[in-house]
Design a protein around this motif. Structure first.
Motif, PDB file in Angstrom:
ATOM      1  N   TRP A   9      -4.392 -51.232  16.914  1.00 51.79           N
ATOM      2  CA  TRP A   9      -3.379 -51.991  16.184  1.00 51.79           C
ATOM      3  C   TRP A   9      -3.606 -51.931  14.675  1.00 51.79           C
ATOM      4  CZ3 TRP A   9       1.220 -53.638  17.441  1.00 51.79           C
ATOM      5  CH2 TRP A   9       1.525 -53.828  18.789  1.00 51.79           C
ATOM      6  N   ALA A  10      -4.870 -51.975  14.247  1.00 47.25           N
ATOM      7  CA  ALA A  10      -5.155 -51.924  12.810  1.00 47.25           C
ATOM      8  C   ALA A  10      -4.757 -50.577  12.206  1.00 47.25           C
ATOM      9  CB  ALA A  10      -6.643 -52.192  12.574  1.00 47.25           C
ATOM     10  N   LEU A  11      -4.932 -49.517  12.981  1.00 48.79           N
ATOM     11  CA  LEU A  11      -4.578 -48.168  12.540  1.00 48.79           C
ATOM     12  C   LEU A  11      -3.458 -47.636  13.423  1.00 48.79           C
ATOM     13  CD1 LEU A  11      -8.257 -46.888  12.203  1.00 48.79           C
ATOM     14  CD2 LEU A  11      -6.828 -47.871  10.394  1.00 48.79           C
ATOM     15  N   PRO A  23      -3.469 -40.859  13.562  1.00 50.64           N
ATOM     16  CA  PRO A  23      -3.732 -39.958  14.683  1.00 50.64           C
ATOM     17  C   PRO A  23      -4.976 -40.374  15.467  1.00 50.64           C
ATOM     18  CG  PRO A  23      -3.293 -38.727  12.656  1.00 50.64           C
ATOM     19  CD  PRO A  23      -3.451 -40.168  12.265  1.00 50.64           C
ATOM     20  N   VAL A  24      -4.991 -40.051  16.714  1.00 58.53           N
ATOM     21  CA  VAL A  24      -6.126 -40.211  17.628  1.00 58.53           C
ATOM     22  C   VAL A  24      -6.382 -41.665  17.998  1.00 58.53           C
ATOM     23  CG1 VAL A  24      -8.565 -39.724  18.053  1.00 58.53           C
ATOM     24  CG2 VAL A  24      -7.182 -38.104  16.724  1.00 58.53           C
ATOM     25  N   VAL A  25      -6.531 -42.540  17.013  1.00 61.96           N
ATOM     26  CA  VAL A  25      -6.947 -43.918  17.287  1.00 61.96           C
ATOM     27  C   VAL A  25      -5.769 -44.850  17.481  1.00 61.96           C
ATOM     28  CG1 VAL A  25      -8.268 -45.896  16.433  1.00 61.96           C
ATOM     29  CG2 VAL A  25      -9.086 -43.576  16.009  1.00 61.96           C
ATOM     30  N   GLY A  26      -4.720 -44.711  16.691  1.00 64.83           N
ATOM     31  CA  GLY A  26      -3.611 -45.657  16.681  1.00 64.83           C
ATOM     32  C   GLY A  26      -2.825 -45.674  17.980  1.00 64.83           C
ATOM     33  N   LEU A  27      -2.338 -46.862  18.326  1.00 60.44           N
ATOM     34  CA  LEU A  27      -1.532 -47.000  19.537  1.00 60.44           C
ATOM     35  C   LEU A  27      -0.237 -46.199  19.461  1.00 60.44           C
ATOM     36  CD1 LEU A  27      -2.099 -50.792  20.209  1.00 60.44           C
ATOM     37  CD2 LEU A  27      -2.495 -48.979  21.884  1.00 60.44           C
ATOM     38  N   ALA A  28       0.294 -46.050  18.258  1.00 58.34           N
ATOM     39  CA  ALA A  28       1.525 -45.281  18.078  1.00 58.34           C
ATOM     40  C   ALA A  28       1.267 -43.989  17.323  1.00 58.34           C
ATOM     41  CB  ALA A  28       2.562 -46.117  17.330  1.00 58.34           C
ATOM     42  N   GLY A  29       0.019 -43.615  17.160  1.00 57.50           N
ATOM     43  CA  GLY A  29      -0.332 -42.421  16.407  1.00 57.50           C
ATOM     44  C   GLY A  29      -0.143 -41.152  17.207  1.00 57.50           C
ATOM     45  N   GLU A  63       9.126 -48.511  19.097  1.00 57.44           N
ATOM     46  CA  GLU A  63       8.146 -49.354  18.414  1.00 57.44           C
ATOM     47  C   GLU A  63       8.820 -50.590  17.834  1.00 57.44           C
ATOM     48  OE1 GLU A  63       5.041 -49.074  18.562  1.00 57.44           O
ATOM     49  OE2 GLU A  63       4.895 -47.069  19.422  1.00 57.44           O
ATOM     50  N   PRO A  64       8.120 -51.737  17.812  1.00 55.80           N
ATOM     51  CA  PRO A  64       6.708 -51.916  18.187  1.00 55.80           C
ATOM     52  C   PRO A  64       6.491 -52.166  19.680  1.00 55.80           C
ATOM     53  CG  PRO A  64       7.556 -53.981  17.371  1.00 55.80           C
ATOM     54  CD  PRO A  64       8.694 -52.990  17.255  1.00 55.80           C
ATOM     55  N   THR A  83      -0.437 -51.734  25.167  1.00 53.10           N
ATOM     56  CA  THR A  83      -1.532 -52.712  25.116  1.00 53.10           C
ATOM     57  C   THR A  83      -1.608 -53.500  26.417  1.00 53.10           C
ATOM     58  OG1 THR A  83      -1.293 -52.930  22.714  1.00 53.10           O
ATOM     59  CG2 THR A  83      -2.446 -54.707  23.859  1.00 53.10           C
ATOM     60  N   CYS A  84      -0.459 -53.903  26.936  1.00 48.03           N
ATOM     61  CA  CYS A  84      -0.438 -54.632  28.207  1.00 48.03           C
ATOM     62  C   CYS A  84      -1.032 -53.799  29.341  1.00 48.03           C
ATOM     63  CB  CYS A  84       0.992 -55.056  28.552  1.00 48.03           C
ATOM     64  SG  CYS A  84       1.666 -56.367  27.513  1.00 48.03           S
TER      65      CYS A  84
END
Length: 269
Positions: free
Chosen positions: A91-93, A97-103, A236-237, A244-245
């Motif tokens: 959520w923070a990123l 890329p790679v880490v983000g939920l929407a990346g 999004e979001p 996340t759910c």
């Protein structure tokens, strides 16, 4: 959570039928706007929540008791802590890329898949225990196979092509999605409710976490239904919220199974 779902289904059914009949017989029309759909879905949720709270099925004392019990399980705390970090970074990123939920090329779906496969392993361990009835062992074994199949979706997608493979191509896409994905969703929920009942007999904490799985799974379903009123895909979001759910559902199911397994070890000690 089982009672919540049963009451919600009852109230939602009465509200939908009553609203449709009143609109058609009195006003000679049926309201198909988004506001009407949202009310039919959301209003019963608030009604059930109030009923559950007033009746004592939900209370703060039980929640705190389960949280205190969870703190005593090292594996449970470790899994929840790692998951908190992964989802927090997601959520923070969010768009990275790679880490983000929407990346782009996000590893978050793979993380869900890893947890789902871990759940399948834990269920297989429960199925291998000979101290429980044969019916329970068979159920956990079959459930382990089903969870492994769903977890494999993160690494080798197969759900997307399922409607076209199972149903005639002449059917509208929406109907095929409703039949296939709606059916899978209902089967998963029935399986979760029954699994929660079985695990609660071994460990109240395990039942508590599976109830958490049902809660976030229910939320994901509600968001998806309301979202596809406008778009045939998640935007999004809300896409990140649903992801996340699903991730939390895998986490809660995993720690629930771990709690049930550790309950046996504590009993032995």
């Amino acid at each position: 959570m089982k009672r919540f779902l049963l009451v919600w289904v009852s109230l939602a059914f009465v509200l939908v039928v009553g609203t449709a009949l009143t609109s058609y017989l009195v006003f000679h029309r049926i309201d198909l706007r988004f506001a009407a759909l949202a009310q039919l879905v959301v209003i019963p949720i608030f009604q059930v929540a109030v009923l559950m709270w007033v009746s004592g099925d939900w209370n703060l004392r039980a929640l705190l008791r389960n949280l205190r019990e969870a703190r005593t399980r090292v594996v449970v705390v470790a899994v929840l802590a790692v998951d908190f970090v992964v989802l927090g970074l997601g959520w923070a990123l969010q768009t990275r890329p790679v880490v983000g939920l929407a990346g782009p090329e996000s590893l978050q779906p793979a993380w869900i898949g890893v947890k789902a496969l871990a759940v399948a392993g834990a269920l297989a361990m429960l199925a291998a225990q000979r101290l429980q009835p044969l019916a329970g062992r068979v159920w956990f074994g079959l459930l382990a196979l089903g969870v492994a199949a769903l977890g494999g979706e993160s690494f080798r997608p197969w759900l997307g092509a399922l409607p076209d493979r199972l149903l005639p191509s002449a059917l509208p896409t929406v109907l095929k999605w409703l039949a296939v994905y709606g059916g899978i969703y209902l089967l998963v929920f029935v399986g979760l409710v029954h699994t929660g009942t079985m695990l609660r007999r071994r460990s109240p904490l395990a039942g508590f976490f599976v109830d958490g799985t049902c809660a976030v799974g229910f939320l994901a379903g509600v968001i998806t239904v309301l979202n596809i009123f406008f778009w045939p895909y998640l935007v999004e979001p809300w896409a990140s919220v649903v992801r996340t759910c699903l991730s939390l559902a895998a986490t809660f199911t995993l720690v629930g199974c771990v709690s049930a397994l550790s309950e046996r070890e504590r009993a032995r000690a």
